[in-house]
Design an enzyme around this catalytic site. Structure first.
Site, short mmCIF file in Angstrom:
data_model
loop_
_atom_site.label_atom_id
_atom_site.label_comp_id
_atom_site.label_asym_id
_atom_site.label_seq_id
_atom_site.Cartn_x
_atom_site.Cartn_y
_atom_site.Cartn_z
N ASP A 199 -8.41 151.68 -32.08
CA ASP A 199 -9.11 151.73 -33.62
C ASP A 199 -7.22 152.30 -34.82
O ASP A 199 -7.15 151.37 -35.13
CB ASP A 199 -9.62 153.73 -33.04
CG ASP A 199 -11.40 152.66 -33.31
OD1 ASP A 199 -11.01 151.69 -33.17
OD2 ASP A 199 -11.79 153.76 -33.31
N ARG A 233 8.33 151.31 -8.95
CA ARG A 233 6.35 151.13 -9.42
C ARG A 233 5.68 149.77 -9.39
O ARG A 233 6.86 148.62 -9.77
CB ARG A 233 5.83 151.25 -10.72
CG ARG A 233 4.67 151.23 -10.92
CD ARG A 233 4.56 151.46 -12.87
NE ARG A 233 2.67 150.94 -12.60
CZ ARG A 233 1.86 150.60 -14.07
NH1 ARG A 233 2.68 150.66 -14.65
NH2 ARG A 233 1.12 150.56 -13.60
N TYR A 293 4.74 144.49 -10.44
CA TYR A 293 5.80 144.73 -11.10
C TYR A 293 7.61 143.93 -11.25
O TYR A 293 7.51 144.25 -12.75
CB TYR A 293 6.06 146.08 -11.96
CG TYR A 293 4.08 146.41 -11.84
CD1 TYR A 293 3.47 145.72 -13.88
CD2 TYR A 293 3.90 147.11 -11.26
CE1 TYR A 293 2.45 146.51 -13.67
CE2 TYR A 293 2.70 147.79 -12.16
CZ TYR A 293 1.55 147.16 -13.16
OH TYR A 293 0.01 147.27 -12.94
N ARG A 306 -9.45 146.30 -14.71
CA ARG A 306 -8.29 145.52 -15.72
C ARG A 306 -8.51 144.33 -16.26
O ARG A 306 -7.58 144.28 -16.94
CB ARG A 306 -7.26 145.65 -14.84
CG ARG A 306 -6.73 146.36 -13.70
CD ARG A 306 -5.27 146.65 -13.22
NE ARG A 306 -4.79 147.60 -12.21
CZ ARG A 306 -4.51 148.25 -11.80
NH1 ARG A 306 -3.53 148.33 -13.16
NH2 ARG A 306 -4.03 149.27 -10.89
N PRO A 357 1.54 154.40 -20.96
CA PRO A 357 2.06 155.29 -19.51
C PRO A 357 2.45 154.42 -18.51
O PRO A 357 2.34 153.15 -18.26
CB PRO A 357 0.91 156.03 -19.32
CG PRO A 357 -0.07 155.10 -20.36
CD PRO A 357 0.81 154.32 -20.93
N ASN A 358 2.70 154.47 -17.62
CA ASN A 358 3.81 154.50 -16.48
C ASN A 358 4.50 153.28 -16.21
O ASN A 358 5.39 153.09 -15.39
CB ASN A 358 2.42 154.09 -15.57
CG ASN A 358 2.24 155.55 -14.96
OD1 ASN A 358 2.13 157.00 -14.68
ND2 ASN A 358 0.28 155.36 -15.42
N ALA A 375 -2.37 150.50 -19.08
CA ALA A 375 -3.50 151.31 -18.65
C ALA A 375 -4.15 151.68 -19.57
O ALA A 375 -5.86 151.80 -19.72
CB ALA A 375 -3.70 153.08 -16.73
N ARG A 387 -6.42 140.55 -11.26
CA ARG A 387 -5.91 142.18 -10.50
C ARG A 387 -7.89 142.70 -10.67
O ARG A 387 -8.30 141.86 -10.06
CB ARG A 387 -5.36 143.05 -11.05
CG ARG A 387 -4.00 142.55 -10.90
CD ARG A 387 -2.71 143.49 -11.44
NE ARG A 387 -2.22 144.60 -10.94
CZ ARG A 387 -2.04 145.37 -11.41
NH1 ARG A 387 -1.46 145.15 -12.68
NH2 ARG A 387 -1.59 146.76 -10.52
N GLU A 393 -0.33 141.46 -28.31
CA GLU A 393 -1.06 142.56 -26.64
C GLU A 393 0.08 142.17 -25.32
O GLU A 393 0.18 140.11 -25.24
CB GLU A 393 -1.87 142.69 -26.00
CG GLU A 393 -1.96 143.79 -24.51
CD GLU A 393 -3.44 143.24 -24.54
OE1 GLU A 393 -4.75 143.03 -25.78
OE2 GLU A 393 -4.05 144.16 -23.67
N ASN A 451 2.47 146.61 -24.73
CA ASN A 451 1.57 147.05 -23.68
C ASN A 451 1.07 147.86 -23.17
O ASN A 451 2.25 149.24 -23.12
CB ASN A 451 3.06 146.86 -22.50
CG ASN A 451 2.86 146.81 -21.27
OD1 ASN A 451 1.03 146.83 -20.87
ND2 ASN A 451 3.06 145.65 -20.02
N HIS A 474 1.24 142.25 -21.03
CA HIS A 474 0.87 142.99 -19.75
C HIS A 474 2.02 142.08 -18.66
O HIS A 474 2.27 140.73 -18.76
CB HIS A 474 -0.55 142.85 -19.11
CG HIS A 474 -1.12 143.65 -19.86
ND1 HIS A 474 -1.54 145.19 -19.56
CD2 HIS A 474 -2.10 142.61 -20.52
CE1 HIS A 474 -2.13 144.64 -20.80
NE2 HIS A 474 -2.79 144.23 -21.49
C1 DQA Z 1 -0.21 146.57 -16.99
C2 DQA Z 1 -1.36 145.76 -16.09
C3 DQA Z 1 -1.86 147.77 -16.46
O1 DQA Z 1 -3.39 146.86 -15.89
C4 DQA Z 1 -1.60 148.39 -15.47
O2 DQA Z 1 -1.98 149.81 -15.93
C5 DQA Z 1 -0.04 148.84 -15.93
C6 DQA Z 1 0.99 147.92 -16.48
C7 DQA Z 1 0.95 145.35 -16.88
O3 DQA Z 1 2.09 145.79 -17.30
O4 DQA Z 1 0.70 144.32 -16.56
O5 DQA Z 1 0.41 150.15 -15.93
O6 DQA Z 1 0.02 146.74 -18.72
#
Ligand code: DQA
Length: 150
Positions: free
Chosen positions: A88, A19, A24, A112, A11-12, A78, A108, A99, A75, A101
């Site tokens: 799961d 953003r 980011y 997180r 998400p996002n 959140a 942060r 993974e 990624n 980020h």
């Molecule tokens: C994120 C870090 C997460 O804490 C955050 O909610 C994101 C982006 C990152 O790519 O740094 O949406 O995964």
């Protein structure tokens, strides 16, 4: 046939570029996809690049990787910090997982610092910006080649 690597975004991340650029950066999700496409071409692997704002959709996409993809780069955004369902699903597909980020989640807010997803991850890359995706593709390709050599 080139091995398929799924690159899944939570998400996002469709808001990248707009953003919180101080956190980011200015690259958009399209830019991230271009980095992944170019890296995949160089490494001679195929990618399936996706983004969703919906937890259940992410779970379904992870499930679809079983028997189809050789590895998952994710990624979870959140959902990293909240989703046992994503964890799961990753445990269920039995594939190597990297993974990613963009930001360094450990520098942060405290909420997180913990990622449920990390428990299913072969490795974690965080804080290296968008280049983390290229590094993840490199690492995943190496792991697939190691597996094929066995
Ligand atoms: C994120 C870090 C997460 O804490 C955050 O909610 C994101 C982006 C990152 O790519 O740094 O949406 O995964």
């Amino acid at each position: 046939m080139r091995p398929l690597i799924a690159v899944l975004n939570g998400p996002n991340l469709n808001m990248l570029g707009l953003r919180q650029p101080a956190v980011y950066g200015r690259a958009t999700l399209d830019d991230v996809e271009q980095v992944c496409i170019q890296t995949a071409e160089r490494l001679d692997v195929a990618i399936d690049f996706r983004q969703t704002n919906i937890e259940g959709e992410l779970v379904s996409w992870i499930q679809e990787c079983r028997g189809r993809a050789r590895g998952i780069i994710i990624n979870p955004a959140a959902y990293s910090h909240t989703s046992i369902a994503v964890l799961d699903a990753l445990l269920a597909v039995d594939l190597p997982v990297v993974e990613v980020h963009i930001s360094n989640i450990h520098r942060r807010e405290a909420f997180r610092h913990h990622s449920y997803v990390s428990q299913a991850a072969t490795g974690v890359i965080c804080g290296l910006g968008v280049r983390g995706y290229a590094l993840a593709l490199q690492a995943m390709t190496d792991m697939i080649m190691d597996e094929d050599d066995r």
